[in-house]
Write a protein that holds these residues in place. Structure first.
Motif, mmCIF file in Angstrom:
data_model
loop_
_atom_site.group_PDB
_atom_site.id
_atom_site.type_symbol
_atom_site.label_atom_id
_atom_site.label_comp_id
_atom_site.label_asym_id
_atom_site.label_seq_id
_atom_site.Cartn_x
_atom_site.Cartn_y
_atom_site.Cartn_z
ATOM 1 N N UNK A 111 74.095 -0.831 7.956
ATOM 2 C CA UNK A 111 73.233 0.178 7.154
ATOM 3 C C UNK A 111 72.928 1.239 8.180
ATOM 4 N N UNK A 112 72.470 0.737 9.483
ATOM 5 C CA UNK A 112 72.236 1.695 10.677
ATOM 6 C C UNK A 112 73.311 2.460 10.948
ATOM 7 N N UNK A 113 74.577 1.936 10.750
ATOM 8 C CA UNK A 113 76.015 2.893 11.080
ATOM 9 C C UNK A 113 76.110 3.716 10.072
ATOM 10 N N UNK A 114 75.927 3.601 8.833
ATOM 11 C CA UNK A 114 76.040 4.343 7.649
ATOM 12 C C UNK A 114 75.118 5.637 7.720
ATOM 13 N N UNK A 115 73.902 5.256 8.133
ATOM 14 C CA UNK A 115 72.945 6.283 8.356
ATOM 15 C C UNK A 115 73.209 7.162 9.694
ATOM 16 N N UNK A 116 73.809 6.562 10.567
ATOM 17 C CA UNK A 116 74.023 7.450 11.724
ATOM 18 C C UNK A 116 75.369 8.424 11.298
ATOM 19 N N UNK A 117 76.330 7.816 10.603
ATOM 20 C CA UNK A 117 77.483 8.593 10.030
ATOM 21 C C UNK A 117 77.162 9.768 9.412
ATOM 22 N N UNK A 118 76.326 9.504 8.421
ATOM 23 C CA UNK A 118 75.887 10.785 7.468
ATOM 24 C C UNK A 118 74.991 11.672 8.558
ATOM 25 N N UNK A 119 74.293 11.193 9.357
ATOM 26 C CA UNK A 119 73.581 12.074 9.943
ATOM 27 C C UNK A 119 74.233 13.061 11.014
ATOM 28 N N UNK A 120 75.270 12.209 11.613
ATOM 29 C CA UNK A 120 76.377 13.010 12.455
ATOM 30 C C UNK A 120 77.123 14.165 11.774
ATOM 31 N N UNK A 121 77.658 13.835 10.285
ATOM 32 C CA UNK A 121 78.171 14.578 9.562
ATOM 33 C C UNK A 121 77.183 16.031 9.244
ATOM 34 N N UNK A 122 75.979 15.785 8.943
ATOM 35 C CA UNK A 122 75.178 16.893 8.775
ATOM 36 C C UNK A 122 74.945 17.652 10.009
ATOM 37 N N UNK A 149 66.067 12.185 14.821
ATOM 38 C CA UNK A 149 66.886 11.828 15.773
ATOM 39 C C UNK A 149 67.922 10.888 15.446
ATOM 40 N N UNK A 150 69.093 10.752 16.112
ATOM 41 C CA UNK A 150 70.174 9.997 15.816
ATOM 42 C C UNK A 150 69.660 8.575 15.396
ATOM 43 N N UNK A 151 70.003 8.243 14.034
ATOM 44 C CA UNK A 151 69.468 6.947 13.436
ATOM 45 C C UNK A 151 69.735 5.658 14.269
ATOM 46 N N UNK A 152 68.866 4.679 14.515
ATOM 47 C CA UNK A 152 69.231 3.491 15.085
ATOM 48 C C UNK A 152 68.704 2.307 14.402
ATOM 49 N N UNK A 153 67.833 2.735 13.212
ATOM 50 C CA UNK A 153 67.437 1.283 12.230
ATOM 51 C C UNK A 153 68.266 1.558 10.996
ATOM 52 N N UNK A 154 68.116 0.531 10.041
ATOM 53 C CA UNK A 154 68.555 0.776 8.910
ATOM 54 C C UNK A 154 67.566 1.378 7.688
ATOM 55 N N UNK A 155 66.368 1.930 8.018
ATOM 56 C CA UNK A 155 65.469 2.306 7.322
ATOM 57 C C UNK A 155 65.021 3.737 7.765
ATOM 58 N N UNK A 157 61.974 4.606 7.356
ATOM 59 C CA UNK A 157 60.731 4.529 8.088
ATOM 60 C C UNK A 157 60.908 4.155 9.528
ATOM 61 N N UNK A 158 61.768 3.165 9.495
ATOM 62 C CA UNK A 158 61.885 2.773 10.917
ATOM 63 C C UNK A 158 62.488 3.887 12.043
ATOM 64 N N UNK A 159 63.670 4.625 11.377
ATOM 65 C CA UNK A 159 64.036 5.897 12.224
ATOM 66 C C UNK A 159 63.023 6.817 12.580
ATOM 67 N N UNK A 160 61.888 6.943 11.555
ATOM 68 C CA UNK A 160 60.850 7.878 11.778
ATOM 69 C C UNK A 160 60.085 7.704 12.898
ATOM 70 N N UNK A 161 59.783 6.163 13.103
ATOM 71 C CA UNK A 161 58.745 5.855 14.190
ATOM 72 C C UNK A 161 59.777 5.526 15.563
ATOM 73 N N UNK A 162 60.768 5.087 15.497
ATOM 74 C CA UNK A 162 61.760 5.025 16.436
ATOM 75 C C UNK A 162 62.192 6.351 17.067
ATOM 76 N N UNK A 163 62.270 7.512 16.155
ATOM 77 C CA UNK A 163 62.675 8.985 16.507
ATOM 78 C C UNK A 163 61.517 9.537 17.242
ATOM 79 N N UNK A 164 60.251 9.083 17.242
ATOM 80 C CA UNK A 164 59.310 9.644 18.124
ATOM 81 C C UNK A 164 59.589 9.360 19.569
ATOM 82 N N UNK A 165 60.130 7.992 19.834
ATOM 83 C CA UNK A 165 60.265 7.549 21.119
ATOM 84 C C UNK A 165 61.563 8.469 21.718
ATOM 85 N N UNK A 166 62.357 8.705 20.809
ATOM 86 C CA UNK A 166 63.772 9.411 21.409
ATOM 87 C C UNK A 166 63.447 10.837 21.654
ATOM 88 N N UNK A 167 62.823 11.438 20.518
ATOM 89 C CA UNK A 167 62.419 12.924 20.902
ATOM 90 C C UNK A 167 61.361 13.194 21.914
#
Length: 290
Positions: A111-122, A149-155, A157-167
């Motif tokens: 799921x994380x890889x699928x989200x990352x691929x969609x994010x990269x496409x956009x 930010x580039x997704x690292x979680x399968x959800x 909500x997870x990427x929304x919080x993890x994205x704060x660290x990345x940004x």
């Protein structure tokens, strides 16, 4: 000291009643209705009144002690359900934030890889629009709806919080995980309270989702409970997404506004000037070579 102990006991009792017992009484009542009328007559008010009257009469016939024990059992059951809802809520929080157990690693990674691929496409669409001199806002909106930010979680909500660290790291070279405990100590009281409120809102939504799971299980005794579960879960989901977004924004804003104060407290940089150079120094100091 006696007065203090009495006051603490009173506050604990009030919290036990408001947090555990009162919400649990509703679910206990639904389970009791299921036991009394069953699935076939789930919406029969006449059957419910008849069965409830008979049950109350049987308890009363056993005397005052039986009535007291029945009330005590009801309160204990409601409290137990409240504890169960909080426990299930912790599992829901982990699921929403993508902190899945090791046995779920394979679907989590897919799921994380699928989200990352969609994010990269956009993201590629954004780059293409910028290169062609077109407005990239629509493509950026589609990308940002997936993650900031580039997704690292399968959800989300997870990427929304993890994205704060990345940004934060991308902007300031500041490792938020290592620096947050020190940053917390230099924050003003009102900022801490805002963060606690946002975190509490997230916790509240996960506990509400825990109640939804228990309502769904109660549908085995009384099917309208499953209908209620859908409504409660939908409410918890919407609240959870809003709470996560608010919490992540507050975390980033806290670093933006008070990160330099942490540097000053550590004897680094100048107050009010947080940038990559100071961020890297703060990170190195907080990591202590780790």
């Amino acid at each position: 000291m006696t007065g203090l102990l009495v006051e603490v006991g009173r506050q604990l009792a009030e919290r036990w009643i408001s947090v555990l017992v009162l919400p649990g009484l509703l679910l206990t009542g639904e389970l009791a209705v299921g036991l009394l009328v069953g699935q076939g007559d789930a919406l029969s008010a006449d059957r419910l009144v008849h069965e409830a009257t008979d049950a109350a009469r049987r308890v009363q016939d056993e005397g005052g002690a039986a009535v007291a024990l029945a009330v005590l059992a009801l309160l204990l059951a409601a409290g137990a359900l409240g504890l169960a809802a909080q426990g299930v809520g912790r599992l829901v929080r982990a699921a929403w934030l993508g902190d899945w157990p090791r046995w779920a690693q394979a679907p989590r990674d897919r799921l994380a890889d699928r989200r990352l691929q969609r994010w990269r496409d956009h993201h590629a669409e954004v780059a293409a629009a910028v290169g062609a001199g077109r407005d990239p806002s629509q493509a950026a909106g589609r990308r940002n709806r997936i993650s900031l930010a580039p997704p690292v979680r399968p959800t989300w909500m997870g990427d929304r919080l993890a994205g704060a660290d990345v940004r934060v790291f991308a902007e300031y070279d500041l490792d938020l995980a290592a620096c947050w405990p020190r940053l917390w100590l230099v924050l003003p009281g009102d900022v801490r309270e805002e963060l606690r409120t946002a975190s509490g809102a997230l916790d509240g939504s996960t506990v509400l989702a825990g109640w939804a799971v228990l309502y769904a299980l109660g549908g085995a005794l009384w099917w309208p409970s499953a209908v209620a579960a859908v409504c409660v879960w939908s409410t918890a989901w919407v609240r959870g997404r809003g709470a996560v977004a608010t919490f992540a924004d507050l975390i980033e804003s806290t670093v933006d506004l008070h990160g330099a104060a942490l540097g000053a407290a550590l004897g680094l940089g100048a107050p009010g000037l947080l940038g990559p150079e100071l961020g890297a120094e703060i990170t190195a100091r907080c990591r202590k070579g780790a």
